[in-house]
Design an enzyme around this catalytic site. Structure first.
Site, PDB file in Angstrom:
ATOM      1  N   GLY A 252      67.558  53.980  19.980  1.00 36.23           N
ATOM      2  CA  GLY A 252      66.555  52.945  19.778  1.00 36.23           C
ATOM      3  C   GLY A 252      67.028  51.504  19.774  1.00 36.23           C
ATOM      4  N   GLU A 289      72.109  58.551  19.204  1.00 37.88           N
ATOM      5  CA  GLU A 289      71.460  58.983  20.465  1.00 37.88           C
ATOM      6  C   GLU A 289      70.976  57.763  21.248  1.00 37.88           C
ATOM      7  OE1 GLU A 289      68.141  61.328  19.141  1.00 37.88           O
ATOM      8  OE2 GLU A 289      69.384  62.836  18.177  1.00 37.88           O
ATOM      9  N   PRO A 290      71.850  56.868  21.632  1.00 41.28           N
ATOM     10  CA  PRO A 290      71.384  55.669  22.342  1.00 41.28           C
ATOM     11  C   PRO A 290      71.041  55.959  23.794  1.00 41.28           C
ATOM     12  CG  PRO A 290      73.768  55.608  22.159  1.00 41.28           C
ATOM     13  CD  PRO A 290      73.308  56.879  21.468  1.00 41.28           C
ATOM     14  N   GLY A 291      69.982  55.367  24.275  1.00 38.67           N
ATOM     15  CA  GLY A 291      69.618  55.483  25.679  1.00 38.67           C
ATOM     16  C   GLY A 291      69.660  54.104  26.323  1.00 38.67           C
ATOM     17  N   ARG A 292      68.598  53.348  26.065  1.00 33.85           N
ATOM     18  CA  ARG A 292      68.433  52.034  26.686  1.00 33.85           C
ATOM     19  C   ARG A 292      69.665  51.128  26.546  1.00 33.85           C
ATOM     20  NH1 ARG A 292      63.245  49.673  26.872  1.00 33.85           N
ATOM     21  NH2 ARG A 292      62.702  51.037  25.146  1.00 33.85           N
ATOM     22  N   ARG A 332      57.339  50.214  33.659  1.00 35.96           N
ATOM     23  CA  ARG A 332      57.372  49.586  32.332  1.00 35.96           C
ATOM     24  C   ARG A 332      56.401  48.407  32.185  1.00 35.96           C
ATOM     25  NH1 ARG A 332      61.054  47.483  30.029  1.00 35.96           N
ATOM     26  NH2 ARG A 332      60.638  48.426  28.024  1.00 35.96           N
ATOM     27  N   TYR A 336      53.693  49.277  29.404  1.00 36.70           N
ATOM     28  CA  TYR A 336      53.933  48.668  28.079  1.00 36.70           C
ATOM     29  C   TYR A 336      53.752  47.150  28.087  1.00 36.70           C
ATOM     30  CZ  TYR A 336      56.803  52.940  28.034  1.00 36.70           C
ATOM     31  OH  TYR A 336      57.262  54.221  28.180  1.00 36.70           O
ATOM     32  N   CYS A 362      47.641  50.605  44.975  1.00 37.01           N
ATOM     33  CA  CYS A 362      46.230  50.228  44.878  1.00 37.01           C
ATOM     34  C   CYS A 362      45.721  50.295  43.444  1.00 37.01           C
ATOM     35  CB  CYS A 362      45.419  51.137  45.786  1.00 37.01           C
ATOM     36  SG  CYS A 362      46.051  51.061  47.454  1.00 37.01           S
ATOM     37  N   TYR A 390      64.836  53.680  31.931  1.00 37.74           N
ATOM     38  CA  TYR A 390      63.418  54.007  32.063  1.00 37.74           C
ATOM     39  C   TYR A 390      62.820  53.427  33.349  1.00 37.74           C
ATOM     40  CZ  TYR A 390      64.291  55.313  27.241  1.00 37.74           C
ATOM     41  OH  TYR A 390      64.827  55.879  26.116  1.00 37.74           O
TER      42      TYR A 390
HETATM   43  N1  LLP Z   1      66.449  60.003  20.758  1.00 40.17           N
HETATM   44  C1  LLP Z   1      65.162  60.405  20.828  1.00 40.17           C
HETATM   45  C2  LLP Z   1      64.748  61.596  20.077  1.00 40.17           C
HETATM   46  C3  LLP Z   1      64.239  59.673  21.594  1.00 40.17           C
HETATM   47  O1  LLP Z   1      62.962  60.068  21.643  1.00 40.17           O
HETATM   48  C4  LLP Z   1      64.665  58.536  22.319  1.00 40.17           C
HETATM   49  C5  LLP Z   1      63.728  57.766  23.138  1.00 40.17           C
HETATM   50  C6  LLP Z   1      66.021  58.160  22.230  1.00 40.17           C
HETATM   51  C7  LLP Z   1      66.880  58.912  21.432  1.00 40.17           C
HETATM   52  C8  LLP Z   1      66.578  56.981  22.957  1.00 40.17           C
HETATM   53  O2  LLP Z   1      65.966  55.777  22.613  1.00 40.17           O
HETATM   54  P1  LLP Z   1      66.521  54.395  23.224  1.00 40.17           P
HETATM   55  O3  LLP Z   1      67.935  54.222  22.706  1.00 40.17           O
HETATM   56  O4  LLP Z   1      66.508  54.504  24.691  1.00 40.17           O
HETATM   57  O5  LLP Z   1      65.576  53.389  22.729  1.00 40.17           O
HETATM   58  N2  LLP Z   1      60.002  54.559  28.139  1.00 40.17           N
HETATM   59  C9  LLP Z   1      60.074  53.617  27.045  1.00 40.17           C
HETATM   60  C10 LLP Z   1      61.049  54.064  25.971  1.00 40.17           C
HETATM   61  C11 LLP Z   1      60.735  55.449  25.407  1.00 40.17           C
HETATM   62  C12 LLP Z   1      61.732  55.941  24.404  1.00 40.17           C
HETATM   63  C13 LLP Z   1      61.494  57.378  24.062  1.00 40.17           C
HETATM   64  N3  LLP Z   1      62.463  57.971  23.195  1.00 40.17           N
HETATM   65  C14 LLP Z   1      60.432  52.236  27.611  1.00 40.17           C
HETATM   66  O6  LLP Z   1      60.617  52.113  28.818  1.00 40.17           O
HETATM   67  O7  LLP Z   1      60.487  51.270  26.870  1.00 40.17           O
END
Ligand code: LLP
Length: 434
Positions: A252, A289-292, A332, A336, A362, A390
């Site tokens: 997050g 659990e970092p993604g973004r 995105r 959002y 369209c 994303y």
């Molecule tokens: N762990 C869990 C259980 C999650 O549901 C998520 C993201 C993450 C980790 C990673 O979160 P991050 O570090 O990426 O913030 N599509 C949206 C973001 C959706 C996030 C969903 N869960 C966007 O483009 O902003």
């Protein structure tokens, strides 16, 4: 202002000085040249930027029991997973499909955590056979199903309960996940009973606790609040005789798209470790659990300007800059109302005009940026910034548009990591009726 610091993704993303052509470069490669070579729309990633983002977490965690599990929903392309696997990273998955990708990329399955509110029995069995590190379980019924699937296979499933800590991450409602009204996790008030139930089931082995409170979080406060709520529970659960090994604080952490100033990963980690120590839990393994924050600012989406369509601005009309990337490539903004930077890959001498940058799909919701001041002409290449997270994973084939190609830059090397999808592939699985 320093030109590099002004670009999200710096220092990997930088612009040459105007006197030197003003070209936009990622990891030293001129983006206009890559667009020319591979066509557009094109995602381009910097492997160096991904490695450096991961190292920020790993360095701050050095000397402590820890595991960083990349939330691969942010970008699950095989070469991206390979980058993280080679750096010792684990993975947070949410489907059997994601598990198959980790396997295909050579990831270590014993470093995989399996999240998600709706795992199927088949996915549970697949993950049990693969030997994943743990299941992040989100409800009591899921405990029972997982127990049954594990017993059928003669295995024991390692489980961590995802607790909904009811803290406000202060982010967009669609990506806020740790509040009572969200579908995620087991309510804090029910968690102790759920742990007792888990511990009573012979097919399960309790190993941890976790939470995930939202995405694009720009403060450390919500994480510390969530950690406190988790530690309260850990103490209650252990007092009931059930040992908890690891604490997973989810992902997050936000990135800079425009003027956001999220804490550096190292600062977030340091504050969380400090809180763990202060509460006497310093021995616990800490999972993230970092993604973004690992991939967002490591990528751009290149798109060519197709048409400029000036409007009657004096009468409330708009100027449209129509490009060849659309909401199917990057949803995105449409989904959002997300603001993402848009930069020309080469600077023009002509005066800038205010444009709405839109795609060819369209839908009026098909836009990438509103009211952007740009000096552009048809044929120019624009870069949509912070597009590493994303983007590709949320892309679709709406309007029968093949998905974009992807390029990974690694120092001097340029790798095409995904070919542009063919139109034939889009309907290869379809059949006409007799
Ligand atoms: N762990 C869990 C259980 C999650 O549901 C998520 C993201 C993450 C980790 C990673 O979160 P991050 O570090 O990426 O913030 N599509 C949206 C973001 C959706 C996030 C969903 N869960 C966007 O483009 O902003």
């Amino acid at each position: 202002m320093n030109a590099e610091a002004a670009l999200p993704g710096a220092p990997f993303l930088a612009r040459d000085l105007p006197g030197e052509g003003g070209r936009l470069r990622l990891e030293g490669h001129a983006l206009a040249d890559l667009a020319q070579r591979f066509g557009t729309p094109l995602f381009v990633y910097s492997r160096g930027a991904m490695r450096s983002a991961l190292a920020a977490y790993q360095d701050a965690l050095r000397g402590r029991a820890h595991l960083v599990c990349y939330a691969m929903k942010a970008n699950s392309s095989l070469a991206v997973l390979q980058t993280f696997a080679q750096a010792g990273c684990g993975f947070d998955i949410v489907s059997g499909g994601e598990l198959a990708r980790v396997q295909a990329a050579g990831g270590d399955l014993s470093k995989v955590v399996f999240s998600g509110v709706g795992k199927t029995r088949a996915e549970m069995a697949q993950a049990l056979r693969a030997g994943v590190r743990c299941f992040n379980v989100e409800s009591e019924p899921e405990l029972d199903t997982l127990n049954a699937v594990a017993l059928d296979l003669g295995l024991r499933a390692p489980v961590s309960l995802r607790v909904n800590p009811d803290v406000d991450a202060g982010t967009h409602p669609y990506i806020s996940t740790g509040l009572k009204g969200n579908k995620f996790g087991i309510a804090h008030a029910d968690a102790l009973a759920a742990y007792r139930h888990a511990a009573s089931l012979p097919g399960l082995r309790v190993v941890g606790i976790d939470c995930h409170i939202g995405s694009q979080i720009t403060q450390t406060g919500p994480y510390l609040d969530a950690l406190d709520r988790l530690l309260d529970l850990v103490e209650a659960v252990e007092a009931a005789g059930i040992a908890i090994h690891h604490v997973d604080v989810g992902g997050g952490l936000g990135i800079t798209y425009t003027d956001e100033q999220p804490p550096a990963a190292g600062l977030l980690v340091a504050e969380l470790l400090h809180r763990l120590d202060a509460r006497g839990h310093g021995h616990r393994e800490l999972l993230f659990e970092p993604g973004r924050s690992l991939v967002g600012n490591a990528g751009v989406l290149l798109t060519e300007v197709l048409v400029l369509k000036p409007g009657h601005v004096e009468d409330g009309g708009k100027n449209f800059c129509i490009v060849d990337a659309a909401m199917n490539d990057m949803v995105r903004p449409a989904m959002y109302q997300a603001w993402m930077g848009i930069e020309p890959c080469e600077q023009r001498a002509c005066p800038a005009t205010t444009w709405d940058v839109v795609g060819p799909v369209c839908e009026s919701g098909d836009w990438l940026g509103h009211d952007r001041s740009l000096a552009v002409a048809p044929g120019d290449v624009l870069a949509l910034l912070s597009a590493g997270a994303y983007g590709m994973t949320m892309s679709s084939n709406y309007n029968t548009r093949p998905r974009a190609a992807e390029v990974m830059l690694d120092g001097a090397q340029v790798h095409l990591i995904r070919e542009r999808e063919s139109v034939a592939a889009l309907f290869a699985n379809e059949r006409l009726t007799a």
